[in-house]
Design an enzyme around this catalytic site. Structure first.
Site, mmCIF file in Angstrom:
data_model
loop_
_atom_site.group_PDB
_atom_site.id
_atom_site.type_symbol
_atom_site.label_atom_id
_atom_site.label_comp_id
_atom_site.label_asym_id
_atom_site.label_seq_id
_atom_site.Cartn_x
_atom_site.Cartn_y
_atom_site.Cartn_z
ATOM 1 N N GLU A 1 5.901 0.829 -6.318
ATOM 2 C CA GLU A 1 6.586 -0.372 -6.790
ATOM 3 C C GLU A 1 5.665 -1.375 -7.494
ATOM 4 O OE1 GLU A 1 10.306 -0.247 -3.653
ATOM 5 O OE2 GLU A 1 8.898 -1.930 -3.523
ATOM 6 N N GLU B 1 13.059 5.913 -2.674
ATOM 7 C CA GLU B 1 13.449 5.006 -1.599
ATOM 8 C C GLU B 1 14.882 4.570 -1.828
ATOM 9 O OE1 GLU B 1 11.119 1.539 -0.694
ATOM 10 O OE2 GLU B 1 9.217 2.633 -0.872
#
Length: 440
Positions: free
Chosen positions: A167, A351
């Site tokens: 991320e 995710e």
């Protein structure tokens, strides 16, 4: 669970994910200080000033936790390595205890038939590197490549897949512009430099691992769907800018060797010298791309400083994080990513999950039907994208365990398995048992 393994193509991988600082217990095994330790020690940054010193005690209980991964029927376990556990000073002499831990962890996965899927960095920068400016320092891509060589020199031969950075938006923008995570800055110059250096560090690590003969290397980007708060052209422009710096900046650098023009209107005066020359490194070839997806935001314009917009509360049902539940966004991102950036490259949902107010019942069980409903709706979107030809090859649930949720401490529970943070007892929730049935 309304889905089973048979509803997806042969070879489709199911997994679950965690991150090192959130579960391991950073006070153990000779790990060095990180900027998360000092961020948490500063009043007002983290709920109840909680930290990752003990977390879920995974450092000592990893075999029990991997038994839970195997017991649920997952094919893969996506874990991250701690830079400060491997290199306490960020550079220099490795910590033998840290390398030994990841060696044991890897072997324990393989003994259980679990594919190890590594992420090198999930937000916990060694404090000595933070002292040198951290992600603002132009040398950090080379420090990071050295870390990649050290840790993957030890366990890389046994990895199923490897991604450098989890991320990048959170590493750079959330942490340097919004100040919500370590190092807690609110500075556009720091942000522009961190955004670019994170991208260059991704590329240098990919190149370093290719030189080591490693393969199945990818990138993991988090995506958040942005819709205009109303029907005005100004709101549409605001949402497009949010989409630019949240989603398109990273894929644009990796696959088009450019950053979005609307983002650069704000960033360009603050970019590091020579940034335009780094795209060949940033766009180093990948074998797959992972999408982390949770929610969408409604964006409205304002007359404040750049980016001249703000978030508006949406009407949809929300998770315990107060995030809207918008499964269609995952479908849209999988379609758009393949059509505009990655083509035939395999995609994974690396995710997806939800925080819920999960409590132990008097009979010792934990029921979380809301999580099961969330997962089923998002899996339906994954299947829809795959049925339409998007090369989506796997789905990883966040997360295996309730854990340390960064600045929100220990009260937001994302896990399939409930953790009592006093006793460390693990209790599989009802959704865990549904996964067992679906993957059997």
């Amino acid at each position: 669970m309304t889905f089973s393994r048979q509803d997806f193509p042969e070879g489709f991988l199911f997994g679950t994910a965690t991150s090192s600082y959130q579960i391991e217990g950073h006070a153990f095994g000779g790990a060095g200080s990180t900027h998360w330790d000092t961020f948490a020690a500063t009043p007002g940054n983290v709920v109840r000033s909680e930290n990752g010193d003990r977390a879920c005690d995974h450092y000592h209980r990893y075999e029990e936790d991997l038994d839970l991964v195997k017991g649920a029927g997952f094919d893969c376990y996506r874990f991250s390595t701690s830079w400060a556990r491997v290199l306490p000073e960020g550079r220099g002499t490795p910590n033998p205890e840290g390398l030994d831990f990841y060696d044991r962890l890897t072997d324990a996965m393989l003994e259980r038939g679990i594919k190890p899927c590594a992420t090198l960095y999930h937000w916990e920068l060694p404090s000595p590197l933070a002292d040198l400016g951290g992600w603002r320092n132009p040398d950090i891509p080379y420090w990071f490549a050295d870390f990649a060589e050290v840790i993957m020199g030890r366990i890389g031969d046994r990895m199923h897949s490897i991604a450098p950075i989890n991320e990048p938006w959170c590493v750079a923008f959330l942490s340097h512009f919004l100040g919500h995570q370590a190092p807690g800055l609110k500075d556009i110059r720091a942000t522009a430099r961190a955004m670019h250096h994170v991208m260059k560090a991704h590329g240098t690590a990919i190149q370093a691992m290719r030189a080591m003969g490693l393969n199945n290397l990818g990138a993991v980007v988090n995506m958040e769907w942005a819709d205009p708060a109303d029907d005005t052209p100004e709101a549409a422009e605001a949402a497009a800018l949010y989409d630019g710096y949240y989603n398109r900046f990273f894929l644009g650098g990796m696959f088009k060797k450019e950053y979005p023009a609307n983002v650069m209107k704000g960033f360009e005066p603050h970019m590091p010298e020579g940034w335009q020359d780094d795209f060949d490194v940033i766009a180093s070839p990948l074998d797959w791309v992972g999408v982390n997806y949770y929610t969408r935001k409604l964006i409205a314009p304002d007359d404040g400083p750049w980016p001249h917009h703000h978030e508006v509360e949406g009407p949809l049902p929300k998770t315990f994080m107060d995030w809207e539940i918008y499964p269609e966004g995952l479908y849209k991102f999988l379609k758009r990513t393949a059509e505009e950036y990655t083509g035939d490259l395999p995609l994974f949902v690396t995710e997806n999950g939800m925080a819920n107010a999960d409590v132990i019942q008097p009979d010792g069980t934990v029921n979380d039907p809301e999580r099961l409903d969330y997962v089923q709706k998002h899996l339906a979107m994954v299947k829809k994208a795959g049925d339409e030809g998007v090369p989506v090859n796997g789905y990883f649930l966040w997360s295996l365990l309730d854990n340390y949720e960064w600045s929100l401490g220990y009260e937001k529970r994302f896990g399939l398995v409930h953790v009592d943070f006093e006793t460390m007892k693990r209790t599989p929730k009802s959704s865990y048992h549904e996964w067992q049935k679906a993957l059997r």
